[in-house]
Design a protein around this motif. Structure first.
Motif, PDB file in Angstrom:
ATOM      1  N   CYS A  89     -21.845 -53.939 -78.182  1.00  0.00           N
ATOM      2  CA  CYS A  89     -22.464 -54.541 -77.001  1.00  0.00           C
ATOM      3  C   CYS A  89     -23.090 -53.425 -76.161  1.00  0.00           C
ATOM      4  O   CYS A  89     -22.641 -52.282 -76.217  1.00  0.00           O
ATOM      5  CB  CYS A  89     -21.423 -55.257 -76.149  1.00  0.00           C
ATOM      6  SG  CYS A  89     -20.622 -56.633 -76.977  1.00  0.00           S
ATOM      7  N   PRO A  90     -24.089 -53.748 -75.363  1.00  0.00           N
ATOM      8  CA  PRO A  90     -24.716 -52.724 -74.517  1.00  0.00           C
ATOM      9  C   PRO A  90     -23.720 -52.052 -73.562  1.00  0.00           C
ATOM     10  O   PRO A  90     -23.878 -50.882 -73.217  1.00  0.00           O
ATOM     11  CB  PRO A  90     -25.766 -53.504 -73.725  1.00  0.00           C
ATOM     12  CG  PRO A  90     -26.013 -54.749 -74.499  1.00  0.00           C
ATOM     13  CD  PRO A  90     -24.734 -55.051 -75.226  1.00  0.00           C
ATOM     14  N   GLU A  91     -22.683 -52.786 -73.164  1.00  0.00           N
ATOM     15  CA  GLU A  91     -21.709 -52.268 -72.198  1.00  0.00           C
ATOM     16  C   GLU A  91     -20.619 -51.412 -72.832  1.00  0.00           C
ATOM     17  O   GLU A  91     -19.730 -50.915 -72.141  1.00  0.00           O
ATOM     18  CB  GLU A  91     -21.036 -53.430 -71.448  1.00  0.00           C
ATOM     19  CG  GLU A  91     -21.996 -54.307 -70.681  1.00  0.00           C
ATOM     20  CD  GLU A  91     -22.694 -55.358 -71.565  1.00  0.00           C
ATOM     21  OE1 GLU A  91     -22.238 -55.629 -72.690  1.00  0.00           O
ATOM     22  OE2 GLU A  91     -23.728 -55.883 -71.119  1.00  0.00           O
ATOM     23  N   THR A  92     -20.655 -51.224 -74.134  1.00  0.00           N
ATOM     24  CA  THR A  92     -19.684 -50.382 -74.828  1.00  0.00           C
ATOM     25  C   THR A  92     -19.907 -48.932 -74.431  1.00  0.00           C
ATOM     26  O   THR A  92     -21.050 -48.490 -74.280  1.00  0.00           O
ATOM     27  CB  THR A  92     -19.861 -50.517 -76.364  1.00  0.00           C
ATOM     28  OG1 THR A  92     -19.725 -51.883 -76.724  1.00  0.00           O
ATOM     29  CG2 THR A  92     -18.856 -49.683 -77.119  1.00  0.00           C
ATOM     30  N   SER A  93     -18.819 -48.185 -74.253  1.00  0.00           N
ATOM     31  CA  SER A  93     -18.990 -46.760 -73.934  1.00  0.00           C
ATOM     32  C   SER A  93     -19.505 -46.026 -75.164  1.00  0.00           C
ATOM     33  O   SER A  93     -19.242 -46.422 -76.308  1.00  0.00           O
ATOM     34  CB  SER A  93     -17.667 -46.142 -73.469  1.00  0.00           C
ATOM     35  OG  SER A  93     -16.789 -45.937 -74.565  1.00  0.00           O
TER      36      SER A  93
ATOM     37  N   GLU B 205     -26.853 -58.291 -77.641  1.00  0.00           N
ATOM     38  CA  GLU B 205     -26.411 -58.932 -76.408  1.00  0.00           C
ATOM     39  C   GLU B 205     -25.335 -59.950 -76.769  1.00  0.00           C
ATOM     40  O   GLU B 205     -25.191 -60.338 -77.926  1.00  0.00           O
ATOM     41  CB  GLU B 205     -27.589 -59.617 -75.721  1.00  0.00           C
ATOM     42  CG  GLU B 205     -28.625 -58.651 -75.213  1.00  0.00           C
ATOM     43  CD  GLU B 205     -29.799 -59.360 -74.541  1.00  0.00           C
ATOM     44  OE1 GLU B 205     -29.755 -60.598 -74.387  1.00  0.00           O
ATOM     45  OE2 GLU B 205     -30.754 -58.669 -74.185  1.00  0.00           O
ATOM     46  N   LYS B 206     -24.596 -60.422 -75.772  1.00  0.00           N
ATOM     47  CA  LYS B 206     -23.516 -61.389 -76.024  1.00  0.00           C
ATOM     48  C   LYS B 206     -24.014 -62.647 -76.740  1.00  0.00           C
ATOM     49  O   LYS B 206     -23.309 -63.253 -77.520  1.00  0.00           O
ATOM     50  CB  LYS B 206     -22.824 -61.756 -74.719  1.00  0.00           C
ATOM     51  CG  LYS B 206     -21.948 -60.631 -74.201  1.00  0.00           C
ATOM     52  CD  LYS B 206     -21.198 -61.064 -72.961  1.00  0.00           C
ATOM     53  CE  LYS B 206     -20.161 -60.092 -72.529  1.00  0.00           C
ATOM     54  NZ  LYS B 206     -20.572 -58.797 -72.105  1.00  0.00           N
TER      55      LYS B 206
ATOM     56  N   THR C 270     -20.642 -42.831 -70.122  1.00  0.00           N
ATOM     57  CA  THR C 270     -21.984 -43.338 -70.390  1.00  0.00           C
ATOM     58  C   THR C 270     -21.898 -44.575 -71.272  1.00  0.00           C
ATOM     59  O   THR C 270     -21.136 -44.618 -72.233  1.00  0.00           O
ATOM     60  CB  THR C 270     -22.838 -42.255 -71.095  1.00  0.00           C
ATOM     61  OG1 THR C 270     -22.829 -41.071 -70.284  1.00  0.00           O
ATOM     62  CG2 THR C 270     -24.261 -42.723 -71.303  1.00  0.00           C
ATOM     63  N   MET C 271     -22.677 -45.582 -70.941  1.00  0.00           N
ATOM     64  CA  MET C 271     -22.709 -46.814 -71.728  1.00  0.00           C
ATOM     65  C   MET C 271     -23.824 -46.736 -72.769  1.00  0.00           C
ATOM     66  O   MET C 271     -24.838 -46.072 -72.564  1.00  0.00           O
ATOM     67  CB  MET C 271     -22.952 -48.038 -70.831  1.00  0.00           C
ATOM     68  CG  MET C 271     -21.896 -48.266 -69.763  1.00  0.00           C
ATOM     69  SD  MET C 271     -20.286 -48.582 -70.461  1.00  0.00           S
ATOM     70  CE  MET C 271     -19.360 -47.208 -69.818  1.00  0.00           C
TER      71      MET C 271
ATOM     72  N   GLN D 123     -25.990 -48.886 -73.493  1.00  0.00           N
ATOM     73  CA  GLN D 123     -27.256 -49.386 -72.951  1.00  0.00           C
ATOM     74  C   GLN D 123     -28.062 -48.307 -72.234  1.00  0.00           C
ATOM     75  O   GLN D 123     -29.287 -48.413 -72.109  1.00  0.00           O
ATOM     76  CB  GLN D 123     -27.014 -50.561 -72.012  1.00  0.00           C
ATOM     77  CG  GLN D 123     -26.243 -50.203 -70.754  1.00  0.00           C
ATOM     78  CD  GLN D 123     -25.794 -51.428 -69.987  1.00  0.00           C
ATOM     79  OE1 GLN D 123     -26.116 -52.550 -70.353  1.00  0.00           O
ATOM     80  NE2 GLN D 123     -25.039 -51.217 -68.924  1.00  0.00           N
ATOM     81  N   ASP D 124     -27.391 -47.248 -71.788  1.00  0.00           N
ATOM     82  CA  ASP D 124     -28.080 -46.180 -71.069  1.00  0.00           C
ATOM     83  C   ASP D 124     -28.818 -45.216 -71.989  1.00  0.00           C
ATOM     84  O   ASP D 124     -29.699 -44.483 -71.534  1.00  0.00           O
ATOM     85  CB  ASP D 124     -27.084 -45.394 -70.205  1.00  0.00           C
ATOM     86  CG  ASP D 124     -26.429 -46.262 -69.145  1.00  0.00           C
ATOM     87  OD1 ASP D 124     -27.079 -47.210 -68.661  1.00  0.00           O
ATOM     88  OD2 ASP D 124     -25.252 -46.001 -68.809  1.00  0.00           O
TER      89      ASP D 124
END
Length: 143
Positions: free
Chosen positions: A19-23, A43-44, A71-72, A74-75
């Motif tokens: 997921c984008p929010e994964t570290s 995305e979810k 850092t995620m 998605q970054d």
């Protein structure tokens, strides 16, 4: 003409995703544990969001002095990655990879992720096809 579908029939459709929010740290652990060079970012809702590669990590975390635990994905992921369909010709994949300096292509079919092919998958497929042809020609000549 050989297509991505031919590669997926041999290699299978298993794709590791994050997921984008994964570290970034967690994503790196997955790369290491699964011996991969890239993870598809979904995305979810299952929509293709990007791709996270070892190159992204090296260039956007290490060289920038960022923390992989803070850092995620998605970054630093590559957004809107180039993708192919099961009907894309293997030669076209090679051209895309060479032109865009990429090593992995997500495979999409009707907005659904159905696989991923790497430059290694393509090279292996081509070598196996050439070996098959040589073997059959040798058999034909001997017969």
């Amino acid at each position: 003409m050989d297509t991505v579908r031919d590669i997926l029939q041999i290699k299978g459709n298993l794709v590791y995703t994050v997921c984008p929010e994964t570290s970034v740290y967690e994503a790196l652990e997955t790369l290491e544990n699964k011996n991969l060079g890239a993870l598809v970012v979904l995305e979810k809702c299952g929509k293709l969001d990007g791709i996270f590669t070892e190159r992204d990590y090296a260039r956007k975390v290490i060289l920038k002095g960022r923390s992989s635990k803070e850092t995620m994905v998605q970054d630093i992921m590559t957004e809107s990655p180039t993708f192919v369909t099961p009907d894309t010709k293997i030669e076209e994949c090679m051209q895309l990879m060479t032109k865009k300096f990429i090593r992995h292509l997500p495979v999409m079919d009707n907005d659904e992720l159905v696989g991923i092919v790497s430059i290694g998958d393509i090279v292996k497929y081509i070598i196996n096809q050439k070996d098959f042809i040589i073997e059959h020609l040798e058999h034909y000549i001997v017969s």
